[in-house]
Every structure is written in C-alpha cells, then in structure tokens.
Design a protein around this motif. Structure first.
Motif, PDB file in Angstrom:
ATOM      1  N   LYS A 178      -5.986  -7.546 -19.885  1.00  0.00           N
ATOM      2  CA  LYS A 178      -6.435  -8.550 -19.586  1.00  0.00           C
ATOM      3  C   LYS A 178      -5.542  -9.767 -20.268  1.00  0.00           C
ATOM      4  CE  LYS A 178     -10.408  -8.849 -17.872  1.00  0.00           C
ATOM      5  NZ  LYS A 178     -11.814  -8.918 -17.598  1.00  0.00           N
ATOM      6  N   PRO A 179      -5.082 -10.499 -19.445  1.00  0.00           N
ATOM      7  CA  PRO A 179      -4.398 -11.602 -20.295  1.00  0.00           C
ATOM      8  C   PRO A 179      -5.342 -12.866 -20.609  1.00  0.00           C
ATOM      9  CG  PRO A 179      -4.091 -12.176 -17.745  1.00  0.00           C
ATOM     10  CD  PRO A 179      -4.812 -10.621 -17.913  1.00  0.00           C
ATOM     11  N   TRP A 180      -4.902 -13.801 -21.210  1.00  0.00           N
ATOM     12  CA  TRP A 180      -5.684 -14.730 -21.977  1.00  0.00           C
ATOM     13  C   TRP A 180      -6.405 -15.636 -20.819  1.00  0.00           C
ATOM     14  CZ3 TRP A 180      -4.772 -19.962 -20.760  1.00  0.00           C
ATOM     15  CH2 TRP A 180      -3.442 -20.285 -20.353  1.00  0.00           C
ATOM     16  N   ASN A 181      -5.512 -15.777 -19.786  1.00  0.00           N
ATOM     17  CA  ASN A 181      -6.127 -16.494 -18.566  1.00  0.00           C
ATOM     18  C   ASN A 181      -6.858 -15.813 -17.393  1.00  0.00           C
ATOM     19  OD1 ASN A 181      -3.713 -15.135 -17.568  1.00  0.00           O
ATOM     20  ND2 ASN A 181      -2.813 -17.052 -16.825  1.00  0.00           N
ATOM     21  N   GLY A 182      -7.136 -14.326 -17.987  1.00  0.00           N
ATOM     22  CA  GLY A 182      -7.959 -13.562 -16.967  1.00  0.00           C
ATOM     23  C   GLY A 182      -9.398 -13.418 -17.509  1.00  0.00           C
ATOM     24  N   LEU A 183      -9.779 -14.385 -18.541  1.00  0.00           N
ATOM     25  CA  LEU A 183     -11.056 -14.156 -19.126  1.00  0.00           C
ATOM     26  C   LEU A 183     -12.303 -14.581 -18.114  1.00  0.00           C
ATOM     27  CD1 LEU A 183     -10.553 -15.147 -22.882  1.00  0.00           C
ATOM     28  CD2 LEU A 183     -10.591 -12.811 -21.893  1.00  0.00           C
ATOM     29  N   ASP A 184     -12.013 -15.340 -17.170  1.00  0.00           N
ATOM     30  CA  ASP A 184     -12.807 -15.728 -16.280  1.00  0.00           C
ATOM     31  C   ASP A 184     -13.249 -14.801 -15.022  1.00  0.00           C
ATOM     32  OD1 ASP A 184     -12.855 -18.273 -17.442  1.00  0.00           O
ATOM     33  OD2 ASP A 184     -11.511 -19.285 -15.925  1.00  0.00           O
ATOM     34  N   TYR A 185     -12.544 -13.567 -15.277  1.00  0.00           N
ATOM     35  CA  TYR A 185     -12.828 -12.567 -14.169  1.00  0.00           C
ATOM     36  C   TYR A 185     -13.192 -11.430 -15.078  1.00  0.00           C
ATOM     37  CZ  TYR A 185      -9.798 -15.778 -11.443  1.00  0.00           C
ATOM     38  OH  TYR A 185      -9.317 -16.880 -10.701  1.00  0.00           O
ATOM     39  N   PRO A 186     -14.407 -11.433 -15.626  1.00  0.00           N
ATOM     40  CA  PRO A 186     -14.816 -10.244 -16.420  1.00  0.00           C
ATOM     41  C   PRO A 186     -14.969  -8.982 -15.705  1.00  0.00           C
ATOM     42  CG  PRO A 186     -16.892 -11.815 -15.878  1.00  0.00           C
ATOM     43  CD  PRO A 186     -15.571 -12.366 -15.394  1.00  0.00           C
ATOM     44  N   LYS A 187     -15.131  -8.924 -14.173  1.00  0.00           N
ATOM     45  CA  LYS A 187     -15.310  -7.543 -13.689  1.00  0.00           C
ATOM     46  C   LYS A 187     -14.116  -6.968 -13.142  1.00  0.00           C
ATOM     47  CE  LYS A 187     -20.184  -8.637 -11.916  1.00  0.00           C
ATOM     48  NZ  LYS A 187     -20.819  -8.817 -10.891  1.00  0.00           N
ATOM     49  N   ASP A 188     -13.009  -7.738 -13.487  1.00  0.00           N
ATOM     50  CA  ASP A 188     -11.776  -7.418 -12.745  1.00  0.00           C
ATOM     51  C   ASP A 188     -10.793  -6.994 -13.863  1.00  0.00           C
ATOM     52  OD1 ASP A 188     -12.594  -8.434 -10.318  1.00  0.00           O
ATOM     53  OD2 ASP A 188     -11.649 -10.298 -10.717  1.00  0.00           O
TER      54      ASP A 188
END
Length: 436
Positions: free
Chosen positions: A402-412
């Motif tokens: 998970k990249p730093w800018n993917g934290l808003d997508y916890p299920k993905d």
C-alpha cells in the motif's frame, strides 16, 4: 436428470474452451460481396448458378486453417456446411447442389473435419435453416428470399413438409457420416410479417419440426452442443427441448452474463466478424478490427461467463485473407503466454476494475490491465487477501504494498508495476493467488 443439468454436462468442454473460429465459406466467395449477396442484390437462381459452375477452390487446405486456429489459441471451430443460398459443402444424397458436383469434386466438410480433428480441436457444423435454392422454401413475401418481390412467384405453392424432411435428412447425414461432431450451430428463426396468417408466418420452433429434429440429433450424437436459434426459450426454469445449450448474441456484446429466470448462469457465445462481413468481401479491407480490440472482447466475454467465436471468410480459392491471418497470429502470441486467464475461467467475484477487467478460476484471479493510469493499481476489496502476485506472461513477481497515498482505501490492495507503461500494451495480465 433434467434439461438444465444435461445442458451443464454437455457444455463443460465448451465453457472451458472459451475461444473458437467461425468459418463462412461458399459460392458467395466468388462475387466477394458478402454471404447475403444473393438476397441483397435479389439475384435469380439461374444467374447465381454461374458461381456454382465456376467454384473450384484449388488452394483449399484445411490443415492450414486448423493450424492457424490452434496457433491463435482457439479450441474449436464451426464451418458453414450450408448457408442461406442452399449450397452444400458436403456430399449430400439429397441434392445435386453440392461441392462434389462442382469443378473441385471434393467433400470439403470431410476434409475440414479430418484436419481440425488432427490438430486436437473440437469440430462444429453451421447449418442454415433457410434455403434460397430449394423450390419448396417460400419465395414471394418471405423476409429474406431473393425473389421476395418477384410477382411471378406470387401464389406459388410450396410443399413445406417436403422441405422440412429435406433439411432433417441433411442434418442426419452431417451427424452420421463424419464421426463425432461436438457442436451444431443452426441459423436462424424469424417472423414473416408479409406472410401473416400463413404457415410461413412464424419461422421458428415447430415450423422447423424442432422437437423431432432435436430428438433425432440427441439419438445420433448424445453429447453434441447445440445453439438456441431453432427458437426455444433457454431462460425457463426447465428450458424448452429445442432451446439449445447456449444462447448466441451476434455482433453485440451483452451487458452481463446470461441467466435464466431463476438467476442461474446460461452458457453463451458471442459470434462476430473480423471485418464487418461474414463471407469474403474483397473491397472492404479497411474495416478489420485491431488485435487489441479482439483480445479485449475475448476477455470481456470470459469475464461475463461467455465464449467468443470469431469469423474468417476464405476467398474463392480457399485461402483465409492475409489480414485475418496476421490478426489471428498476433492473438496467438498473446494467448501463448496468457491463455491461463481465458481457458476454464469465468466471471470474477469482484466488480469490474477501472483499469481493465478480471477473469477468475477458483482462487486464482487474473487482472487484465489495459490502462496504465497513474501510480499503483488499486484492487478493490482485496486488502489482506492476496497471497501471491505474478506477471502471467513470465512469472515475474509483482509487489503488493500500500502506497502512502492509498491509506484512504483500507479495504483495497495495491500492486506496483516497475515501469511507466505496461509490459504488454494490448493487455498486461497479473495472476493473483487469493487466500483460501
């Protein structure tokens, strides 16, 4: 065992194969304006017969066709044994209008069967329910007949029982004289509004003697897979006897998988052309689909639990056009390393992703990436579920992180590609092993 369960048993190989070759070939390859030329140009039989007298495909070599189909990654083929013009590519005892009576003097169907069997491919026959050559097929007022507007045929009597017996006998020949046949592709049922109130109004179902026909076919070839164009309803809880084993949308991609009224999946197959014509058309070479387009359509069919049957139209000499060969060979290059994402695969448990499509087989999910987009690839709902990720083509590892800018997508989950583009611009396929 009910008809639904019998259909599931018969179509097991069909659903595993997913990809086939359609072959439209006959006298119409000489005028080279498509397989409907006799109807669209309203050509009388005595004029059309010049093509029968001339037909001599000296370069017909079905072994080359079969090798091409196999190289393209196809698992089965369907040949037009008789199209709407009534000309037979096989040695029928019920007509003189056949290939063995032309200059070539060959049973072209037999050679096709032998060649495709030799390559290990399933063999299918197309057979037109229409017949513009037979005297007992309705002429005047019929929706498609070349003589539909010819006044001299108005009021002419046609012995329909004789025609039905004729074509039933030919189907019997096809399923008796050529060994095991895997698939039968009938074409097609329709309504005759101009013949309302006559026996030719509804050219469907029992007008064709469909139940008797199917019963005979099942006795001769119990495992044969049959299409739905005799006119039965495949979507009933217990499908009609003549509903066939699969539905056959033509040149239009369905919005989703085919299902019956109970929501159960129905086998289906998209048939389509490579160049907007089924039969050979000399003057329209610019209309060929791209290799990428065909691959994407194949993937889309599989992602919706369907098959794809794509057509080639050989010329009068018996050769598949060079452009068709080029496209199929390029598809074959992709299939050689990516076919695991096609054969035996179907609809995924996941929604269609924004960058491409999914196909799935058990706990193996195949991500077909068409669009590079920006940054990492987001795999919706797969956080913590991916055990292993590889490039299908060569087995190279793909990082799941998970990249730093993917934290808003916890299920993905997210996968990283190490290049700015795609490894294969047509379709880069990731093989994702999911946690059981």
């Amino acid at each position: 065992m009910g008809l639904f369960e019998e259909r599931a048993r018969r179509t097991e190989w069909f659903l595993d194969a997913r990809f086939g070759m359609f072959i439209h070939w006959g006298l119409y390859s000489i005028p080279a304006r498509g397989e409907w030329v006799k109807s669209t140009e309203k050509i009388p039989t005595e004029v059309y017969d010049q093509y029968f007298e001339e037909f001599n495909p000296v370069r017909y070599n079905p072994k080359e066709w079969a090798k091409l189909a196999k190289e393209a990654g196809m698992k089965y083929a369907v040949l037009t044994t008789k199209h709407h013009d009534g000309f037979c590519l096989f040695d029928s005892a019920y007509t003189d209008y056949k290939s063995t009576n032309t200059k070539c003097k060959r049973d072209l169907v037999k050679e096709y069967v032998d060649a495709f069997r030799e390559e290990g491919l399933k063999v299918g026959f197309y057979y037109s329910l229409l017949d513009w050559h037979h005297e007992d097929y309705p002429h005047y007022g019929d929706n498609q007949h070349p003589m539909r507007e010819e006044e001299s045929f108005k009021g002419a009597g046609h012995n329909w029982k004789n025609y039905v017996e004729y074509f039933h006998n030919q189907v019997r020949e096809l399923l008796t004289n050529y060994g095991k046949i895997d698939l039968m592709w009938f074409d097609f049922s329709y309504e005759n509004k101009n013949l309302a109130g006559t026996e030719f109004e509804h050219m469907s179902g029992e007008t064709w003697g469909a139940k008797k026909l199917i019963t005979m076919m099942r006795e001769l070839q119990p495992d044969i897979v049959i299409d739905n164009r005799l006119g039965g309803d495949a979507r009933k809880p217990e499908p009609d006897l003549h509903a066939g084993d699969f539905v056959s949308p033509e040149c239009m991609m369905p919005a989703g998988e085919a299902v019956d009224v109970l929501g159960r999946s129905i086998p289906w197959e998209l048939c389509l052309t490579l160049n907007e014509n089924w039969g050979y058309a000399k003057n329209k070479p610019w209309e060929y689909k791209t290799t990428e387009n065909v691959i994407h359509m194949l993937v889309e069919c599989v992602s919706k639990n369907g098959n794809m049957l794509i057509n080639v139209g050989p010329n009068a000499k018996g050769e598949i056009p060079k452009e068709s060969i080029r496209i199929l060979k390029e598809i074959g290059e992709w299939m050689r390393v990516n076919s695991d994402s096609i054969y035996g695969c179907g609809k995924s448990e996941l929604e269609k992703p924004e960058w491409g499509r999914y196909t799935q087989k058990g706990n193996i999910l195949y991500a077909h990436i068409y669009d590079r987009r920006v940054g990492s690839f987001r795999l919706g709902g797969l956080e913590g579920r991916i055990k292993k990720a590889r490039i299908l083509e060569d087995g190279a590892e793909v990082r799941v992180e998970k990249p730093w800018n993917g934290l808003d997508y916890p299920k993905d989950a997210f996968v990283q590609l190490e290049i700015a583009g795609l490894y294969d611009e047509k379709d880069t396929v990731l093989e994702l092993e999911l946690q059981s």
